[in-house]
Design a protein around this motif. Structure first.
Motif, PDB file in Angstrom:
ATOM      1  N   VAL A 299     -24.636 -43.922-145.288  1.00  0.00           N
ATOM      2  CA  VAL A 299     -24.766 -42.097-144.850  1.00  0.00           C
ATOM      3  C   VAL A 299     -25.353 -42.047-143.502  1.00  0.00           C
ATOM      4  CG1 VAL A 299     -26.300 -40.717-145.732  1.00  0.00           C
ATOM      5  CG2 VAL A 299     -24.622 -39.406-145.031  1.00  0.00           C
ATOM      6  N   GLY A 300     -26.303 -42.869-142.702  1.00  0.00           N
ATOM      7  CA  GLY A 300     -26.732 -42.469-142.211  1.00  0.00           C
ATOM      8  C   GLY A 300     -25.708 -43.390-141.256  1.00  0.00           C
ATOM      9  N   ALA A 301     -25.183 -44.785-141.206  1.00  0.00           N
ATOM     10  CA  ALA A 301     -24.885 -45.894-141.052  1.00  0.00           C
ATOM     11  C   ALA A 301     -23.170 -44.618-140.345  1.00  0.00           C
ATOM     12  CB  ALA A 301     -24.425 -46.578-140.799  1.00  0.00           C
ATOM     13  N   THR A 302     -22.271 -43.636-141.333  1.00  0.00           N
ATOM     14  CA  THR A 302     -21.918 -43.653-140.980  1.00  0.00           C
ATOM     15  C   THR A 302     -22.105 -41.920-140.241  1.00  0.00           C
ATOM     16  OG1 THR A 302     -20.532 -44.146-143.190  1.00  0.00           O
ATOM     17  CG2 THR A 302     -20.090 -41.795-142.443  1.00  0.00           C
ATOM     18  N   ALA A 303     -23.186 -41.229-140.219  1.00  0.00           N
ATOM     19  CA  ALA A 303     -23.248 -40.734-139.160  1.00  0.00           C
ATOM     20  C   ALA A 303     -23.698 -41.246-138.107  1.00  0.00           C
ATOM     21  CB  ALA A 303     -24.656 -39.638-139.832  1.00  0.00           C
ATOM     22  N   GLU A 304     -23.842 -42.747-137.212  1.00  0.00           N
ATOM     23  CA  GLU A 304     -24.256 -42.637-136.259  1.00  0.00           C
ATOM     24  C   GLU A 304     -22.794 -43.444-135.555  1.00  0.00           C
ATOM     25  OE1 GLU A 304     -27.545 -43.113-134.279  1.00  0.00           O
ATOM     26  OE2 GLU A 304     -28.185 -42.252-136.033  1.00  0.00           O
ATOM     27  N   ARG A 305     -22.405 -43.433-136.426  1.00  0.00           N
ATOM     28  CA  ARG A 305     -20.951 -44.060-135.546  1.00  0.00           C
ATOM     29  C   ARG A 305     -19.879 -42.863-135.558  1.00  0.00           C
ATOM     30  NH1 ARG A 305     -21.111 -47.282-140.035  1.00  0.00           N
ATOM     31  NH2 ARG A 305     -19.625 -45.985-141.509  1.00  0.00           N
ATOM     32  N   LYS A 306     -20.157 -41.580-136.069  1.00  0.00           N
ATOM     33  CA  LYS A 306     -19.653 -40.285-135.543  1.00  0.00           C
ATOM     34  C   LYS A 306     -20.134 -40.171-134.661  1.00  0.00           C
ATOM     35  CE  LYS A 306     -18.112 -38.244-139.922  1.00  0.00           C
ATOM     36  NZ  LYS A 306     -18.330 -37.575-141.574  1.00  0.00           N
ATOM     37  N   VAL A 307     -21.086 -40.364-134.189  1.00  0.00           N
ATOM     38  CA  VAL A 307     -21.696 -39.413-132.982  1.00  0.00           C
ATOM     39  C   VAL A 307     -21.709 -40.700-131.153  1.00  0.00           C
ATOM     40  CG1 VAL A 307     -23.366 -38.141-134.035  1.00  0.00           C
ATOM     41  CG2 VAL A 307     -24.346 -40.215-133.054  1.00  0.00           C
ATOM     42  N   GLU A 308     -21.195 -42.184-131.857  1.00  0.00           N
ATOM     43  CA  GLU A 308     -21.321 -42.918-130.904  1.00  0.00           C
ATOM     44  C   GLU A 308     -21.051 -42.525-129.218  1.00  0.00           C
ATOM     45  OE1 GLU A 308     -19.154 -46.332-132.601  1.00  0.00           O
ATOM     46  OE2 GLU A 308     -20.772 -46.671-133.102  1.00  0.00           O
ATOM     47  N   GLU A 309     -19.632 -42.166-129.505  1.00  0.00           N
ATOM     48  CA  GLU A 309     -18.879 -41.505-128.099  1.00  0.00           C
ATOM     49  C   GLU A 309     -20.257 -40.310-127.972  1.00  0.00           C
ATOM     50  OE1 GLU A 309     -16.203 -37.514-128.815  1.00  0.00           O
ATOM     51  OE2 GLU A 309     -15.636 -39.442-129.998  1.00  0.00           O
ATOM     52  N   LEU A 310     -21.232 -40.285-128.224  1.00  0.00           N
ATOM     53  CA  LEU A 310     -22.248 -38.990-127.785  1.00  0.00           C
ATOM     54  C   LEU A 310     -23.585 -39.754-127.211  1.00  0.00           C
ATOM     55  CD1 LEU A 310     -21.830 -35.647-130.089  1.00  0.00           C
ATOM     56  CD2 LEU A 310     -20.967 -36.041-127.819  1.00  0.00           C
ATOM     57  N   GLN A 311     -23.363 -40.779-126.921  1.00  0.00           N
ATOM     58  CA  GLN A 311     -24.450 -41.880-126.761  1.00  0.00           C
ATOM     59  C   GLN A 311     -24.877 -41.696-125.469  1.00  0.00           C
ATOM     60  OE1 GLN A 311     -25.923 -43.166-129.137  1.00  0.00           O
ATOM     61  NE2 GLN A 311     -27.878 -43.656-128.049  1.00  0.00           N
ATOM     62  N   PRO A 312     -24.248 -41.357-124.394  1.00  0.00           N
ATOM     63  CA  PRO A 312     -25.003 -41.554-123.018  1.00  0.00           C
ATOM     64  C   PRO A 312     -25.871 -39.337-123.243  1.00  0.00           C
ATOM     65  CG  PRO A 312     -22.933 -42.186-123.181  1.00  0.00           C
ATOM     66  CD  PRO A 312     -23.337 -41.700-124.365  1.00  0.00           C
ATOM     67  N   LEU A 313     -25.088 -38.717-123.688  1.00  0.00           N
ATOM     68  CA  LEU A 313     -26.185 -37.569-123.878  1.00  0.00           C
ATOM     69  C   LEU A 313     -27.446 -37.364-124.803  1.00  0.00           C
ATOM     70  CD1 LEU A 313     -23.486 -34.932-124.421  1.00  0.00           C
ATOM     71  CD2 LEU A 313     -24.921 -34.815-122.209  1.00  0.00           C
ATOM     72  N   VAL A 314     -27.112 -38.281-126.275  1.00  0.00           N
ATOM     73  CA  VAL A 314     -28.554 -38.535-126.626  1.00  0.00           C
ATOM     74  C   VAL A 314     -29.348 -39.373-126.104  1.00  0.00           C
ATOM     75  CG1 VAL A 314     -28.719 -39.972-128.881  1.00  0.00           C
ATOM     76  CG2 VAL A 314     -26.974 -38.694-129.091  1.00  0.00           C
ATOM     77  N   GLU A 315     -29.114 -39.823-125.063  1.00  0.00           N
ATOM     78  CA  GLU A 315     -30.355 -40.873-125.115  1.00  0.00           C
ATOM     79  C   GLU A 315     -30.872 -40.184-124.008  1.00  0.00           C
ATOM     80  OE1 GLU A 315     -28.177 -44.540-122.974  1.00  0.00           O
ATOM     81  OE2 GLU A 315     -27.596 -45.764-125.246  1.00  0.00           O
ATOM     82  N   TYR A 316     -29.915 -39.339-123.214  1.00  0.00           N
ATOM     83  CA  TYR A 316     -30.310 -38.528-122.210  1.00  0.00           C
ATOM     84  C   TYR A 316     -31.550 -37.259-122.747  1.00  0.00           C
ATOM     85  CZ  TYR A 316     -31.292 -34.037-118.962  1.00  0.00           C
ATOM     86  OH  TYR A 316     -32.202 -33.216-118.456  1.00  0.00           O
ATOM     87  N   PHE A 317     -31.262 -36.825-123.676  1.00  0.00           N
ATOM     88  CA  PHE A 317     -32.234 -36.173-124.277  1.00  0.00           C
ATOM     89  C   PHE A 317     -33.228 -36.099-125.731  1.00  0.00           C
ATOM     90  CE2 PHE A 317     -28.431 -32.476-123.971  1.00  0.00           C
ATOM     91  CZ  PHE A 317     -29.183 -31.997-124.039  1.00  0.00           C
ATOM     92  N   GLU A 318     -33.183 -37.349-125.938  1.00  0.00           N
ATOM     93  CA  GLU A 318     -34.282 -38.081-126.267  1.00  0.00           C
ATOM     94  C   GLU A 318     -35.289 -38.244-125.048  1.00  0.00           C
ATOM     95  OE1 GLU A 318     -32.151 -41.785-128.337  1.00  0.00           O
ATOM     96  OE2 GLU A 318     -32.399 -40.720-130.521  1.00  0.00           O
ATOM     97  N   ARG A 319     -34.758 -39.453-123.888  1.00  0.00           N
ATOM     98  CA  ARG A 319     -35.763 -39.586-122.714  1.00  0.00           C
ATOM     99  C   ARG A 319     -36.639 -38.012-122.759  1.00  0.00           C
ATOM    100  NH1 ARG A 319     -31.955 -42.366-120.496  1.00  0.00           N
ATOM    101  NH2 ARG A 319     -31.239 -40.126-118.899  1.00  0.00           N
ATOM    102  N   GLU A 320     -36.230 -36.984-122.934  1.00  0.00           N
ATOM    103  CA  GLU A 320     -36.299 -35.800-122.184  1.00  0.00           C
ATOM    104  C   GLU A 320     -37.890 -35.107-123.452  1.00  0.00           C
ATOM    105  OE1 GLU A 320     -36.483 -34.338-118.898  1.00  0.00           O
ATOM    106  OE2 GLU A 320     -35.673 -35.940-118.588  1.00  0.00           O
ATOM    107  N   MET A 321     -36.815 -35.756-124.657  1.00  0.00           N
ATOM    108  CA  MET A 321     -37.490 -34.682-125.738  1.00  0.00           C
ATOM    109  C   MET A 321     -38.042 -35.401-126.821  1.00  0.00           C
ATOM    110  SD  MET A 321     -35.183 -31.671-125.472  1.00  0.00           S
ATOM    111  CE  MET A 321     -36.271 -29.866-126.154  1.00  0.00           C
ATOM    112  N   GLY A 322     -37.857 -36.384-126.825  1.00  0.00           N
ATOM    113  CA  GLY A 322     -38.684 -37.831-128.133  1.00  0.00           C
ATOM    114  C   GLY A 322     -37.126 -37.517-128.730  1.00  0.00           C
TER     115      GLY A 322
END
Length: 103
Positions: free
Chosen positions: A6-29
């Protein structure tokens, strides 16, 4: 960390959001950043005109729960000395739009 099932499936669903994910991870962890992005997506969805009241209410509650978990994670960071407690409160206010609701 490699996710399976289920974790891998969820990650595939958010692949297109990766630039946003990376931005928020840099800003907040990594965890708080992903939660912040989730809260933002929920808020955007709730703002769609014409949603049935039950759907809008569920989205609002989902956003509130997401923010609650994020603030708890940030408070954990504060206990380790890597975050200012006043900044946690300020970030939480910005995230919920300081709607004057009880804390």
């Amino acid at each position: 960390m490699e996710l399976l099932g289920v974790g891998a499936t969820a990650e595939r669903k958010v692949e297109e959001l990766q630039p946003l994910v990376e931005y928020f991870e840099r800003e907040m962890g990594p965890l708080a950043g992903r939660l912040m992005l989730a809260a933002s997506l929920l808020r955007d969805a709730a703002a769609v005109a014409g949603l049935p009241e039950g759907v809008a209410s569920a989205l609002d509650k989902g956003e509130a729960l997401t923010i609650s978990v994020m603030v708890r994670l940030m408070a954990e960071d504060e206990r380790c000395g890597c975050c200012d407690p006043d900044e946690i409160v300020e970030q939480a206010r910005r995230l919920i739009g300081d709607r004057g609701e009880p804390s």
